[in-house]
Write a protein that holds these residues in place. Structure first.
Motif, mmCIF file in Angstrom:
data_model
loop_
_atom_site.group_PDB
_atom_site.id
_atom_site.type_symbol
_atom_site.label_atom_id
_atom_site.label_comp_id
_atom_site.label_asym_id
_atom_site.label_seq_id
_atom_site.Cartn_x
_atom_site.Cartn_y
_atom_site.Cartn_z
ATOM 1 N N THR A 113 53.769 48.001 45.506
ATOM 2 C CA THR A 113 53.297 46.634 45.241
ATOM 3 C C THR A 113 52.328 46.310 46.306
ATOM 4 N N PHE A 114 52.370 46.668 47.563
ATOM 5 C CA PHE A 114 51.499 46.443 48.576
ATOM 6 C C PHE A 114 50.250 47.183 48.355
ATOM 7 N N ALA A 115 50.153 48.041 47.820
ATOM 8 C CA ALA A 115 49.068 48.842 47.619
ATOM 9 C C ALA A 115 48.054 48.232 46.393
ATOM 10 N N GLU A 116 48.914 47.819 45.342
ATOM 11 C CA GLU A 116 48.152 46.861 44.549
ATOM 12 C C GLU A 116 47.601 45.758 44.824
ATOM 13 N N GLN A 117 48.455 44.933 45.919
ATOM 14 C CA GLN A 117 47.697 43.697 46.428
ATOM 15 C C GLN A 117 46.618 43.929 47.438
ATOM 16 N N ASP A 118 46.512 45.227 47.996
ATOM 17 C CA ASP A 118 45.674 45.371 48.863
ATOM 18 C C ASP A 118 44.067 45.380 48.087
ATOM 19 N N SER A 119 44.103 45.806 46.792
ATOM 20 C CA SER A 119 42.835 45.994 46.080
ATOM 21 C C SER A 119 42.366 44.461 45.979
ATOM 22 N N GLU A 120 43.101 43.462 46.035
ATOM 23 C CA GLU A 120 42.579 42.011 45.714
ATOM 24 C C GLU A 120 41.632 42.115 44.656
ATOM 25 N N GLN A 121 42.117 42.487 43.276
ATOM 26 C CA GLN A 121 41.228 42.243 42.124
ATOM 27 C C GLN A 121 41.547 40.973 41.439
ATOM 28 N N CYS A 122 40.339 40.586 40.899
ATOM 29 C CA CYS A 122 40.366 39.160 40.157
ATOM 30 C C CYS A 122 41.260 39.582 38.785
ATOM 31 N N VAL A 123 42.355 38.740 38.651
ATOM 32 C CA VAL A 123 43.338 38.761 37.357
ATOM 33 C C VAL A 123 42.540 38.392 36.086
ATOM 34 N N VAL A 124 41.304 37.922 36.120
ATOM 35 C CA VAL A 124 40.754 37.496 34.951
ATOM 36 C C VAL A 124 39.567 38.636 34.549
ATOM 37 N N CYS A 125 38.514 39.108 35.396
ATOM 38 C CA CYS A 125 37.483 39.971 35.097
ATOM 39 C C CYS A 125 38.252 41.323 35.317
ATOM 40 N N SER A 154 37.573 43.112 37.847
ATOM 41 C CA SER A 154 36.526 44.119 38.462
ATOM 42 C C SER A 154 35.873 43.411 39.829
ATOM 43 N N ALA A 155 35.754 42.293 40.015
ATOM 44 C CA ALA A 155 35.258 41.421 41.239
ATOM 45 C C ALA A 155 36.355 41.268 42.201
ATOM 46 N N ARG A 156 36.199 41.348 43.521
ATOM 47 C CA ARG A 156 37.112 40.903 44.514
ATOM 48 C C ARG A 156 37.803 39.453 44.423
ATOM 49 N N ALA A 157 38.988 39.248 44.581
ATOM 50 C CA ALA A 157 39.608 37.925 44.472
ATOM 51 C C ALA A 157 39.490 37.337 45.853
ATOM 52 N N THR A 158 38.713 36.255 45.742
ATOM 53 C CA THR A 158 38.425 35.429 46.988
ATOM 54 C C THR A 158 38.673 33.974 46.908
ATOM 55 N N GLU A 159 39.130 33.452 45.757
ATOM 56 C CA GLU A 159 39.461 32.034 45.699
ATOM 57 C C GLU A 159 40.746 31.723 45.791
ATOM 58 N N VAL A 160 41.120 31.043 46.789
ATOM 59 C CA VAL A 160 42.601 30.382 46.768
ATOM 60 C C VAL A 160 42.729 29.257 46.161
ATOM 61 N N CYS A 167 44.079 34.883 43.688
ATOM 62 C CA CYS A 167 43.830 35.684 42.562
ATOM 63 C C CYS A 167 42.520 35.725 41.485
ATOM 64 N N LEU A 168 41.733 35.054 42.205
ATOM 65 C CA LEU A 168 40.587 34.887 41.138
ATOM 66 C C LEU A 168 39.064 34.840 41.923
ATOM 67 N N ALA A 221 34.767 34.474 42.622
ATOM 68 C CA ALA A 221 33.898 33.090 42.443
ATOM 69 C C ALA A 221 33.413 32.913 41.194
ATOM 70 N N SER A 222 33.110 33.921 40.481
ATOM 71 C CA SER A 222 32.512 33.654 39.059
ATOM 72 C C SER A 222 33.444 33.488 38.207
ATOM 73 N N CYS A 223 34.927 33.617 38.194
ATOM 74 C CA CYS A 223 35.894 33.172 37.153
ATOM 75 C C CYS A 223 36.416 31.931 37.540
ATOM 76 N N VAL A 224 36.343 31.602 38.816
ATOM 77 C CA VAL A 224 37.533 30.283 39.202
ATOM 78 C C VAL A 224 36.979 29.103 38.531
ATOM 79 N N ILE A 225 35.739 28.879 38.342
ATOM 80 C CA ILE A 225 35.176 27.551 37.631
ATOM 81 C C ILE A 225 35.574 27.576 36.088
ATOM 82 N N PRO A 226 35.195 28.463 35.435
ATOM 83 C CA PRO A 226 35.593 28.590 33.956
ATOM 84 C C PRO A 226 37.019 28.683 33.701
ATOM 85 N N PHE A 227 37.494 29.407 34.808
ATOM 86 C CA PHE A 227 39.300 29.509 34.368
ATOM 87 C C PHE A 227 39.868 27.922 34.474
#
Length: 300
Positions: A245-257, A259-265, A272-273, A275-281
Motif C-alpha cells: 500500500t505504501f509503495a502505491e501511495q508513494d507514486s502519488e498518481q492522479c486518480v483521474v488521469c 499519469s500526472a503527479r497528484a499535487t492538489e489537497v 489525489c488530483l 493541477a490539470s484535473c482538479v478544476i474540471p473534477f
C-alpha cells in the motif's frame, strides 16, 4: 525506561478504578459515559471500564464505536487521542446517530463512518481540522439545539463541522477510530444546567498522559521519513500488505488521469488530483473520489 514507566502508570490507574468506591449519582450527574460494548467495529478492542478503544494496527478501518447511552443536546463530550499510527492517511471522525446501537443487526457497524453510514438516514459524521488528531490532543464535541455539530480543539478554537443533525430524536455519539488515529479515551462529559450549575458524567480517576511509546510516529509532516518503511518492516510495525500500500501511495498518481503527479489537497486532506484535473473534477463532482467527503456545496 519512559515506556516502562508509562505502562506502570496505566496499570496503577486501572487498579485504582477497580477498587474505587461506588459513585452515588445525584441530580447533577449525567450518569456513566463509556463506549457501547455491544456494537463496535471488528478491529476494535475495549479496556479501562469501557472508556478506551484501540484499533488493530494492521488496518486503518473497522474502528467505529458508539456511546453507551444517548447524549443530550449541548452535552459536551471530552475525548483524548491516545495512540497514533502516522503511516496511514486520514484520521479520527466524529458525529452522532439517532439509531440505537443496541438494536442493530449482527453485521453492524460497517467498516467506515464516511461514507458507509453518512449516506444513510440517521447518521451524521465529519472529519476534523488539521491538528485536532495529534497524539495527546484533547477534544470536546457536542450538538447544539439547532442541530449543529461543533468541535473544540486543543487550542480552544471551535469549528462548526456540519449542520442538520436531527435533535428531535435520541442521539448516540459516534466515534470512528480511523486512519492515523489508533486509540481514543473518553474523559467524561458535561452540560450547563443553569447559570450556576453544571451537570457532569460520573467522575473517574484522572488518566495518565498519553505515551509516545504506544504509537508509530514514523512520518515527518505527513510524508514517510527517509528509510521509515525499512524501519517499520524491521520492527514488524506493518505487514507486507501495508508495504505494498505504501509503495502505491508513494507514486502519488492522479486518480483521474492516472499519469500526472497528484499535487492538489482536497478539504478532506486527500491528495489525489493533479493541477490539470482538479478544476474540471470539482465542476462535475461533489465528493472526494477516495472517501466521498463533500468538496463542493450542492447547486454550485
Amino acid at each position: 525506561m519512559g515506556q516502562k514507566q508509562s505502562g506502570q502508570e496505566k496499570e496503577h490507574w486501572k487498579r485504582s478504578i477497580e477498587f474505587n468506591s461506588p459513585h452515588l449519582c445525584g441530580c447533577q450527574c449525567l450518569g456513566p459515559l463509556s463506549f457501547h460494548n455491544g456494537s463496535m467495529g471488528s478491529g476494535l478492542s475495549m479496556s479501562i471500564e469501557g472508556r478506551h478503544v484501540e484499533r488493530d494496527r494492521k488496518t486503518f478501518q473497522n474502528g467505529l464505536a458508539f456511546s453507551n447511552r444517548p447524549i443530550r443536546v449541548q452535552e459536551k463530550i471530552h475525548l483524548r487521542v491516545e495512540q497514533c499510527d502516522q503511516h496511514w492517511q486520514g484520521a479520527l471522525r466524529l458525529g452522532f446517530t439517532s439509531r440505537d446501537p443496541s438494536m442493530s443487526e449482527p453485521f453492524f457497524p460497517p467498516a467506515l463512518a464516511i461514507p458507509d453510514l453518512t449516506d444513510t438516514d440517521g447518521f451524521w459524521a465529519s472529519i476534523l481540522p488539521p491538528g485536532f488528531t495529534m497524539l495527546g490532543a484533547e477534544l470536546i464535541f457536542w450538538v447544539t439545539h439547532r442541530g449543529v455539530l461543533v468541535c473544540e480543539g486543543p487550542n480552544g478554537v471551535r469549528y462548526r463541522l456540519l449542520n442538520g443533525v436531527d435533535v428531535r430524536r435520541p442521539l448516540w455519539a459516534m466515534i470512528d477510530v480511523y486512519g492515523q488515529t489508533r486509540a481514543v479515551l473518553l474523559l467524561g462529559s458535561e452540560k450547563k444546567a443553569s447559570l450556576r450549575h453544571i451537570q457532569r458524567s460520573c467522575p473517574v480517576p484522572p488518566p495518565p498522559p498519553a505515551s509516545h511509546g504506544d504509537s508509530c510516529m514514523c512520518v515527518d509532516k505527513g510524508r514517510p521519513c527517509r528509510n521509515s518503511l525499512d524501519y517499520r518492516l524491521s520492527t514488524d510495525c506493518i505487514t507486507s500488505t501495508e508495504a505494498d500500500t505504501f509503495a502505491e501511495q508513494d507514486s502519488e498518481q492522479c486518480v483521474v488521469c492516472l499519469s500526472a503527479r497528484a499535487t492538489e489537497v482536497l478539504p478532506c486532506f486527500h491528495r489525489c488530483l493533479c493541477a490539470s484535473c482538479v478544476i474540471p473534477f470539482k465542476r462535475v463532482f461533489r465528493n472526494c473520489p477516495l472517501c466521498r467527503h463533500v468538496i463542493r456545496p450542492t447547486g454550485r
